[in-house]
Design a protein around this motif. Structure first.
Motif, short mmCIF file in Angstrom:
data_model
loop_
_atom_site.label_atom_id
_atom_site.label_comp_id
_atom_site.label_asym_id
_atom_site.label_seq_id
_atom_site.Cartn_x
_atom_site.Cartn_y
_atom_site.Cartn_z
N GLN A 1 0.83 -1.21 0.00
CA GLN A 1 0.00 0.00 0.00
C GLN A 1 0.85 1.25 0.00
OE1 GLN A 1 -3.31 -0.22 -0.36
NE2 GLN A 1 -3.27 1.98 -0.70
N VAL B 1 -0.50 6.50 -6.68
CA VAL B 1 -1.77 7.25 -6.63
C VAL B 1 -1.47 8.75 -6.58
CG1 VAL B 1 -3.78 7.77 -5.18
CG2 VAL B 1 -3.08 5.39 -5.54
N GLU C 1 0.55 3.99 -2.82
CA GLU C 1 0.18 5.38 -2.52
C GLU C 1 1.07 6.35 -3.30
OE1 GLU C 1 -2.35 6.78 -0.79
OE2 GLU C 1 -3.14 4.73 -0.65
N ASP D 1 -2.37 4.25 -10.52
CA ASP D 1 -3.26 3.34 -9.82
C ASP D 1 -2.45 2.51 -8.83
OD1 ASP D 1 -6.06 1.29 -11.02
OD2 ASP D 1 -5.51 1.99 -9.02
N HIS D 2 -2.85 1.26 -8.66
CA HIS D 2 -2.25 0.39 -7.66
C HIS D 2 -1.55 -0.78 -8.34
CE1 HIS D 2 -5.28 2.65 -5.53
NE2 HIS D 2 -4.92 2.16 -4.37
#
Lengths: 84, 233
Positions: A61, A68, A65, A73-74
């Motif tokens: 994550q 992002v 981040e 995106d991820h």
């Protein structure tokens, strides 16, 4: 959004693509609630130390981040994405 | 392994280059050494290392979450015993936390976590670095404990890696990172309570939702807390 067929990155590949320093990742890891030290973060990402699912997801994550914030995106997968 | 075995390993490693040749070896020894910080004195509850990188402070490793939280509280305020030890290369101890006035941000965090005394001592031959010890009891670090802590500091100094470098954008980020950290933890607590799951499961659900919703995890957390507030009102 990451296409379903596009393979998700592991931590090391995500880190390489991000261009972050490990200090940056450590700070992001702190911000998402992680507790690893900066050296531990590097060792986990480089695969030098084994990592449990939760620690993996925290680091994933933290890297996501970054993307992002850059308007992306991820790309880094979570533990649930890994084949069992 | 018991404490004696761990001390034997750590002390031997300081004199044996082959035991500290790789980063993994040094990290494992660092973890073992930080664990020994819990045996320095009765009531020791946390042990960590602070390094200075430019104008920033980092924790390369900590024995537990408590030690990390107390380090972070000091970094956010750019002040505290570990910061002071890094800056002036001197030992800084707090005998009775509730009576300490020098570092208000740190003492508030320490008292909230039940820590009543602390000791930060500089690492030998490493500029601007410190070993930090936290204890539940007042005046926990009497002379014998300080002597043992000094030995531990000499060991720890041998196991530390090369310093890492923060980016320009990260240099002012600690306070913001801590604020976001509180947001995430509050949301995880709320979700865990509402869904009957543990904190780690809650975090994974929030992380995956941030991907599904194509947004930041902090937006998801804010939404969770806002939804909960609406339901309670």
């Amino acid at each position: 959004m990451t296409a379903p067929h596009e393979p998700r990155l592991d931590l090391a590949a995500g880190m390489t693509r991000s261009g972050m320093s490990f200090y940056d990742l450590w700070l992001r890891q702190i911000s998402v609630g992680g507790d690893a030290g900066v050296v531990e973060v590097e060792a986990y990402v480089l695969g030098l130390l084994s990592i449990d699912d939760h620690q993996h997801d925290v680091l994933a994550q933290a890297i996501n981040e970054h993307f992002v914030d850059e308007g992306g995106d991820h790309p880094v997968g979570y533990s649930i994405d890994r084949p069992r | 392994m018991n404490n004696e075995d761990d001390w034997a390993l750590v002390v031997q490693a300081t004199a044996s280059p082959e035991l500290t040749a790789t980063p993994v070896q040094r990290l494992r020894l660092l973890h073992t050494a930080l664990g020994l910080g819990h045996s320095i004195t009765a009531g020791s509850v946390g042990c960590s290392v602070t390094l200075t990188v430019g104008s920033e402070f980092v924790t390369p490793a900590a024995s537990n979450e408590l030690a990390m939280e107390l380090d972070l509280a000091q970094y956010a305020a750019a002040d505290g015993p570990c910061v002071a030890a890094c800056r002036d290369g001197a030992e800084h101890s707090i005998v009775v936390m509730s009576e300490e006035n020098l570092y208000p941000a740190f003492t508030v965090a320490a008292v909230q976590h039940g820590v009543r005394s602390s000791l930060s001592l500089p690492l030998p031959a490493l500029p601007s670095a410190a070993l930090n010890l936290y204890a539940r009891s007042q005046n926990a670090f009497e002379p014998d404990a300080r002597t043992t802590a000094a030995l531990l500091a000499r060991c720890v100094a041998r196991f530390l890696p090369e310093p890492v470098s923060p980016s320009q954008s990260a240099r002012s980020g600690m306070a913001a990172a801590l604020e976001r950290r509180r947001l995430v933890r509050s949301a995880c607590t709320r979700l865990a309570h509402d869904e009957g799951i543990d904190m780690e499961q809650a975090f994974t659900r929030i992380a995956v939702r941030s991907r599904t919703d194509q947004c930041s995890v902090f937006d998801v957390c804010a939404d969770i807390l806002a939804t909960g507030a609406q339901e309670r009102s």
